[in-house]
Design a protein around this motif. Structure first.
Motif, PDB file in Angstrom:
ATOM      1  N   MET A   1     -10.075   0.084  12.112  1.00  0.00           N
ATOM      2  CA  MET A   1      -9.108  -0.626  11.154  1.00  0.00           C
ATOM      3  C   MET A   1      -9.726  -0.064   9.875  1.00  0.00           C
ATOM      4  SD  MET A   1      -7.781  -4.151  10.394  1.00  0.00           S
ATOM      5  CE  MET A   1      -7.331  -4.642  12.375  1.00  0.00           C
ATOM      6  N   ASN A   2      -8.458   0.322   9.199  1.00  0.00           N
ATOM      7  CA  ASN A   2      -8.926   0.832   7.703  1.00  0.00           C
ATOM      8  C   ASN A   2      -7.891   0.342   6.558  1.00  0.00           C
ATOM      9  OD1 ASN A   2     -11.345   2.814   7.930  1.00  0.00           O
ATOM     10  ND2 ASN A   2      -9.825   3.427   9.696  1.00  0.00           N
ATOM     11  N   ALA A   3      -8.335   0.100   5.642  1.00  0.00           N
ATOM     12  CA  ALA A   3      -7.095  -0.180   4.400  1.00  0.00           C
ATOM     13  C   ALA A   3      -7.024   1.133   4.010  1.00  0.00           C
ATOM     14  CB  ALA A   3      -7.974  -1.162   3.331  1.00  0.00           C
ATOM     15  N   VAL A   4      -5.657   1.375   3.400  1.00  0.00           N
ATOM     16  CA  VAL A   4      -5.374   2.554   2.493  1.00  0.00           C
ATOM     17  C   VAL A   4      -5.517   2.374   1.215  1.00  0.00           C
ATOM     18  CG1 VAL A   4      -3.590   4.470   2.588  1.00  0.00           C
ATOM     19  CG2 VAL A   4      -4.067   3.482   4.833  1.00  0.00           C
ATOM     20  N   VAL A   5      -6.219   3.183   0.537  1.00  0.00           N
ATOM     21  CA  VAL A   5      -5.885   2.930  -1.152  1.00  0.00           C
ATOM     22  C   VAL A   5      -5.795   4.165  -1.695  1.00  0.00           C
ATOM     23  CG1 VAL A   5      -7.687   2.278  -2.949  1.00  0.00           C
ATOM     24  CG2 VAL A   5      -7.710   1.005  -0.843  1.00  0.00           C
ATOM     25  N   VAL A   6      -4.837   4.161  -2.529  1.00  0.00           N
ATOM     26  CA  VAL A   6      -4.370   5.367  -3.252  1.00  0.00           C
ATOM     27  C   VAL A   6      -4.528   5.031  -4.717  1.00  0.00           C
ATOM     28  CG1 VAL A   6      -1.938   4.550  -3.409  1.00  0.00           C
ATOM     29  CG2 VAL A   6      -2.655   7.086  -3.361  1.00  0.00           C
ATOM     30  N   ASP A   7      -5.011   6.135  -5.608  1.00  0.00           N
ATOM     31  CA  ASP A   7      -5.186   6.053  -7.022  1.00  0.00           C
ATOM     32  C   ASP A   7      -3.712   5.971  -7.519  1.00  0.00           C
ATOM     33  OD1 ASP A   7      -7.719   5.798  -7.142  1.00  0.00           O
ATOM     34  OD2 ASP A   7      -8.281   7.441  -7.907  1.00  0.00           O
ATOM     35  N   VAL A   8      -3.202   5.257  -8.694  1.00  0.00           N
ATOM     36  CA  VAL A   8      -2.071   5.392  -9.488  1.00  0.00           C
ATOM     37  C   VAL A   8      -2.492   5.532 -10.910  1.00  0.00           C
ATOM     38  CG1 VAL A   8      -0.647   4.137  -7.649  1.00  0.00           C
ATOM     39  CG2 VAL A   8      -1.945   2.815  -9.756  1.00  0.00           C
ATOM     40  N   VAL A   9      -1.441   5.953 -11.551  1.00  0.00           N
ATOM     41  CA  VAL A   9      -1.800   6.040 -13.183  1.00  0.00           C
ATOM     42  C   VAL A   9      -0.438   5.224 -13.502  1.00  0.00           C
ATOM     43  CG1 VAL A   9      -1.137   7.481 -15.066  1.00  0.00           C
ATOM     44  CG2 VAL A   9      -2.148   8.365 -13.326  1.00  0.00           C
ATOM     45  N   GLU A  10      -0.919   3.990 -14.112  1.00  0.00           N
ATOM     46  CA  GLU A  10       0.066   3.094 -14.874  1.00  0.00           C
ATOM     47  C   GLU A  10       0.061   3.300 -16.196  1.00  0.00           C
ATOM     48  OE1 GLU A  10      -1.118  -1.303 -15.692  1.00  0.00           O
ATOM     49  OE2 GLU A  10      -0.954  -1.286 -13.417  1.00  0.00           O
ATOM     50  N   ARG A  11       1.552   3.578 -16.590  1.00  0.00           N
ATOM     51  CA  ARG A  11       1.631   3.942 -18.055  1.00  0.00           C
ATOM     52  C   ARG A  11       2.789   2.750 -18.440  1.00  0.00           C
ATOM     53  NH1 ARG A  11       2.961   8.993 -15.489  1.00  0.00           N
ATOM     54  NH2 ARG A  11       1.361  10.340 -15.831  1.00  0.00           N
ATOM     55  N   ARG A  12       2.206   2.160 -19.755  1.00  0.00           N
ATOM     56  CA  ARG A  12       2.925   1.080 -20.390  1.00  0.00           C
ATOM     57  C   ARG A  12       3.534   1.865 -21.815  1.00  0.00           C
ATOM     58  NH1 ARG A  12       1.185  -4.487 -18.784  1.00  0.00           N
ATOM     59  NH2 ARG A  12      -0.225  -4.088 -17.146  1.00  0.00           N
ATOM     60  N   SER A  13       4.899   1.392 -22.007  1.00  0.00           N
ATOM     61  CA  SER A  13       5.616   1.685 -23.190  1.00  0.00           C
ATOM     62  C   SER A  13       6.210   0.440 -23.483  1.00  0.00           C
ATOM     63  CB  SER A  13       6.465   2.766 -23.002  1.00  0.00           C
ATOM     64  OG  SER A  13       7.429   2.425 -21.878  1.00  0.00           O
ATOM     65  N   LEU A  14       6.415   0.154 -25.124  1.00  0.00           N
ATOM     66  CA  LEU A  14       7.012  -0.872 -25.492  1.00  0.00           C
ATOM     67  C   LEU A  14       8.526  -0.938 -24.987  1.00  0.00           C
ATOM     68  CD1 LEU A  14       5.689  -1.517 -29.227  1.00  0.00           C
ATOM     69  CD2 LEU A  14       5.450  -3.115 -27.343  1.00  0.00           C
ATOM     70  N   ARG A  15       9.014  -2.082 -24.790  1.00  0.00           N
ATOM     71  CA  ARG A  15      10.506  -2.345 -24.326  1.00  0.00           C
ATOM     72  C   ARG A  15      11.303  -2.393 -25.443  1.00  0.00           C
ATOM     73  NH1 ARG A  15      12.281  -5.203 -19.334  1.00  0.00           N
ATOM     74  NH2 ARG A  15       9.845  -5.339 -18.887  1.00  0.00           N
TER      75      ARG A  15
ATOM     76  N   VAL B   1      -4.590   0.607  17.915  1.00  0.00           N
ATOM     77  CA  VAL B   1      -4.367  -0.568  18.729  1.00  0.00           C
ATOM     78  C   VAL B   1      -4.536   0.192  20.269  1.00  0.00           C
ATOM     79  CG1 VAL B   1      -2.162  -1.566  19.914  1.00  0.00           C
ATOM     80  CG2 VAL B   1      -2.130  -0.939  17.506  1.00  0.00           C
ATOM     81  N   HIS B   2      -5.365  -0.970  20.969  1.00  0.00           N
ATOM     82  CA  HIS B   2      -5.909  -0.687  22.082  1.00  0.00           C
ATOM     83  C   HIS B   2      -5.060  -1.681  23.222  1.00  0.00           C
ATOM     84  CE1 HIS B   2      -9.013   1.763  20.463  1.00  0.00           C
ATOM     85  NE2 HIS B   2      -9.404   0.733  19.579  1.00  0.00           N
ATOM     86  N   GLU B   3      -4.492  -0.781  24.071  1.00  0.00           N
ATOM     87  CA  GLU B   3      -3.470  -1.851  24.960  1.00  0.00           C
ATOM     88  C   GLU B   3      -4.420  -2.006  26.348  1.00  0.00           C
ATOM     89  OE1 GLU B   3       0.639  -1.077  27.075  1.00  0.00           O
ATOM     90  OE2 GLU B   3       0.382  -0.090  25.210  1.00  0.00           O
ATOM     91  N   THR B   4      -4.412  -3.254  26.682  1.00  0.00           N
ATOM     92  CA  THR B   4      -4.934  -3.544  27.946  1.00  0.00           C
ATOM     93  C   THR B   4      -3.995  -4.174  29.007  1.00  0.00           C
ATOM     94  OG1 THR B   4      -5.586  -5.807  26.861  1.00  0.00           O
ATOM     95  CG2 THR B   4      -7.023  -3.849  26.873  1.00  0.00           C
TER      96      THR B   4
END
Length: 111
Positions: A1-15, A107-110
């Motif tokens: 089992m693995n977690a999927v992690v992706v890099d993101v760029v977060e940009r903020r601008s004044l509303r 998933v291992h089916e038994t």
């Protein structure tokens, strides 16, 4: 089992009115807080929100997904909220950070 992690760029601008805020929105004066919208629920407790001064755009970085080993799927995998003190400071206009994207489960089916 693995977690999927992706890099993101977060940009903020004044509303600004017409740019992420309703066209008829009134900006608070420089240095003033946005109005609190909520209600009292008793015993000095209230529920509500304060609008952010910023618009946040989150863009995935292409080809940045990685798998990290995980012992199990957790429902609390959401990223932690920033402490209130960090929200009061002006954030950087752009930052790159990892973001949890999901799980890859064998998933291992038994019979």
């Amino acid at each position: 089992m693995n977690a999927v992690v992706v890099d993101v760029v977060e940009r903020r601008s004044l509303r600004r009115p017409g740019h992420g805020a309703p066209p008829d929105a009134v900006m608070p004066a420089e240095g003033e807080a946005w109005p609190f919208v909520g209600r009292e629920v008793g015993d000095g407790v209230s529920l509500g929100t304060t609008p952010s001064r910023y618009m946040i755009e989150i863009v995935p970085v292409p080809d940045s997904a990685i798998l990290t080993p995980a012992r199990g799927v957790r429902s609390d995998a959401a990223e932690p909220l920033a402490p209130a003190a960090a929200l009061a400071a002006d954030p950087p206009p752009e930052r790159r950070r990892p973001s949890h994207a999901g799980w890859l489960v064998d998933v291992h089916e038994t019979a």
